[in-house]
Enzyme design. Structure first.
Site, short mmCIF file in Angstrom:
data_model
loop_
_atom_site.label_atom_id
_atom_site.label_comp_id
_atom_site.label_asym_id
_atom_site.label_seq_id
_atom_site.Cartn_x
_atom_site.Cartn_y
_atom_site.Cartn_z
N TRP A 1 0.83 -1.21 0.00
CA TRP A 1 0.00 0.00 0.00
C TRP A 1 0.86 1.25 0.00
O TRP A 1 0.48 2.27 -0.58
CB TRP A 1 -1.01 -0.03 1.15
CG TRP A 1 -2.00 -1.14 0.95
CD1 TRP A 1 -2.11 -2.28 1.69
CD2 TRP A 1 -2.97 -1.26 -0.10
NE1 TRP A 1 -3.09 -3.09 1.17
CE2 TRP A 1 -3.64 -2.49 0.08
CE3 TRP A 1 -3.34 -0.45 -1.17
CZ2 TRP A 1 -4.65 -2.93 -0.78
CZ3 TRP A 1 -4.36 -0.88 -2.02
CH2 TRP A 1 -5.00 -2.10 -1.82
N ASP B 1 -1.98 6.29 6.25
CA ASP B 1 -3.03 5.40 5.76
C ASP B 1 -3.27 4.35 6.83
O ASP B 1 -2.53 3.37 6.92
CB ASP B 1 -2.58 4.75 4.44
CG ASP B 1 -3.56 3.70 3.95
OD1 ASP B 1 -4.60 3.46 4.62
OD2 ASP B 1 -3.29 3.09 2.89
N LYS C 1 -12.05 -2.64 6.57
CA LYS C 1 -11.19 -3.51 7.36
C LYS C 1 -11.66 -3.54 8.82
O LYS C 1 -12.04 -4.56 9.32
CB LYS C 1 -9.73 -3.04 7.31
CG LYS C 1 -8.91 -3.43 6.07
CD LYS C 1 -9.54 -3.13 4.76
CE LYS C 1 -8.77 -3.56 3.54
NZ LYS C 1 -7.75 -2.65 3.09
C1 LIG Z 1 -7.29 -2.12 1.78
C2 LIG Z 1 -6.29 -1.05 1.88
C3 LIG Z 1 -6.25 0.01 0.95
C4 LIG Z 1 -7.20 0.09 -0.23
O1 LIG Z 1 -8.42 0.53 0.22
P1 LIG Z 1 -9.63 0.85 -0.80
O2 LIG Z 1 -10.67 1.32 0.14
O3 LIG Z 1 -9.95 -0.42 -1.51
O4 LIG Z 1 -9.16 1.90 -1.74
C5 LIG Z 1 -5.31 0.99 1.13
N1 LIG Z 1 -4.44 0.95 2.15
C6 LIG Z 1 -4.44 -0.04 3.05
C7 LIG Z 1 -3.44 -0.03 4.17
C8 LIG Z 1 -5.36 -1.07 2.95
O5 LIG Z 1 -5.37 -2.07 3.86
#
Ligand SMILES: *Cc1c(COP(=O)(O)O)cnc(C)c1O
Length: 361
Positions: free
Chosen positions: A102, A172, A196
């Site tokens: 990511w 993030d 998540k």
């Molecule tokens: C799942 C995830 C993403 C992607 O998220 P989307 O909502 O599908 O864009 C980005 N960063 C991390 C750390 C993730 O676990």
């Protein structure tokens, strides 16, 4: 009805009491005569849902008054672009730490808008560790420093926050937000896709310090401008109303469970148990991550004999333990054990793993 233990990385398991409450309120939300999906987002019923959710989120995380909490769409992936579009301001450069899949995605998107300085990169070690900050090459001219506190695929988590001085820290937190208390005041922007550890897909939470609003250029589309969303209470356009409502139910559940300190204790205990079982298997199972930065949320592991992978997955499924297949980029297995995964799920997985080893080892 038989609910399985769902170890999916995302969309992921939700707390059963939350699903039950949503079910009970589906046809008639508290006397409104309609479901939350059918309500005007500007009506008083939905506004009360939205305000309660925001106030519970603020309480859980201890969000200071000089931060906005936004309830947006577009996923964390949209944030990879929104961050540079809104934070570069007059600057041209940004710092990024690269500790996994990511991080790489955020970096690739950041490069569309400015010069990306990669301060540390663990790709040559297959993203199994985090270099200490003294080894990073920070640029004092950077508009912000971006990192991913929990890399969902490799299962690598920062158990500390970097020092960035006056440079805003941007994170993030898609796969770790609400898993433990954090000091929000350390960060400039915190963002997370909901699917998540927060609620259903479709909702993206952004927590942003107010002085970082209003720096987007004229050409930035309104939907990509944090200030537009902040000025409109996340209702510049129709928000992801049902996902917002569901996240609100999750916040209530977290408060009933004792808040984030209680979650942290439970999450650490769950993770410790699972890592101990892996480490204690004499090499039958193995987690490659540096023990100092193993994730509490995503536990990848491989079987010494990959020829047993398919049998492992099939037998696990038979035992009601699903979505354990690792990400295609790392292979093996991955158990995602977010807030909503009960301790019984961990115990059942460990029992299964030990039984499988006895039978095949
Ligand atoms: C799942 C995830 C993403 C992607 O998220 P989307 O909502 O599908 O864009 C980005 N960063 C991390 C750390 C993730 O676990």
């Amino acid at each position: 009805m038989a609910r399985v233990f769902n170890f999916s990385a995302g969309p992921a398991v939700l707390p059963q009491p939350v699903l039950e409450q949503a079910q009970a309120e589906l046809l008639d939300w508290r006397g409104a005569g309609m479901s939350v999906m059918e309500m005007s987002h500007r009506g008083k019923e939905f506004l009360s849902i939205a305000e309660q959710a925001e106030s519970d989120l603020r309480e859980l995380l201890g969000i200071p008054p000089n931060y906005k909490a936004l309830f947006l769409q577009g996923g964390a992936s949209s944030q990879f672009a929104m961050v540079p579009l809104n934070l570069l301001g007059g600057k041209t450069k940004a710092d990024y730490v690269c500790t996994g899949h990511w991080s790489k995605k955020a970096i690739a998107e950041g490069k569309r808008f400015g010069t990306v300085n990669i301060v540390a990169n663990t790709e040559e070690f297959k993203f199994t560790g985090i270099p200490p900050q003294r080894e990073w090459r920070l640029d004092p001219e950077a508009a912000y420093l971006h990192y991913v506190p929990n890399e969902t695929i490799a299962g690598v988590e920062f158990h500390w926050a970097p020092e960035a001085g006056d440079v805003p820290l941007v994170v993030d937190m898609s796969s770790t937000l609400l898993s433990r208390p954090i000091d929000v005041s350390r960060f400039g922007v915190i963002y997370a896709g909901a699917q998540k550890n927060i609620g259903p897909a479709g909702l993206t939470i952004v927590i942003i310090r107010e002085d970082l609003l209003g720096h987007a250029g004229e050409q930035v589309p309104s939907m990509f401008n944090y200030k537009v969303h902040a000025d409109n209470g996340s209702m510049y356009n129709t928000p992801p109303a049902y996902a917002w409502y569901m996240a609100g139910l999750v916040f209530q559940w977290l408060k009933q469970k004792g808040g984030l300190a209680a979650m942290a204790e439970r999450n650490q205990r769950k993770a410790d148990k699972l890592y101990a079982a892996i480490d204690g298997s004499g090499g039958f199972y193995r987690n490659p991550v540096d023990p100092a930065c193993r994730s509490w949320m995503n536990v990848p592991f491989v079987l010494a004999d990959a020829a047993l992978d398919e049998a492992f997955l099939a037998e696990a499924k038979g035992a009601g333990l699903v979505q354990l297949k690792g990400h295609r980029s790392v292979g093996g297995m991955r158990a995602s054990i977010y807030n909503a995964m009960p301790e019984e799920g961990i115990d059942a997985l460990i029992d299964f793993m030990q039984g499988f080893q006895q039978q095949k080892g």
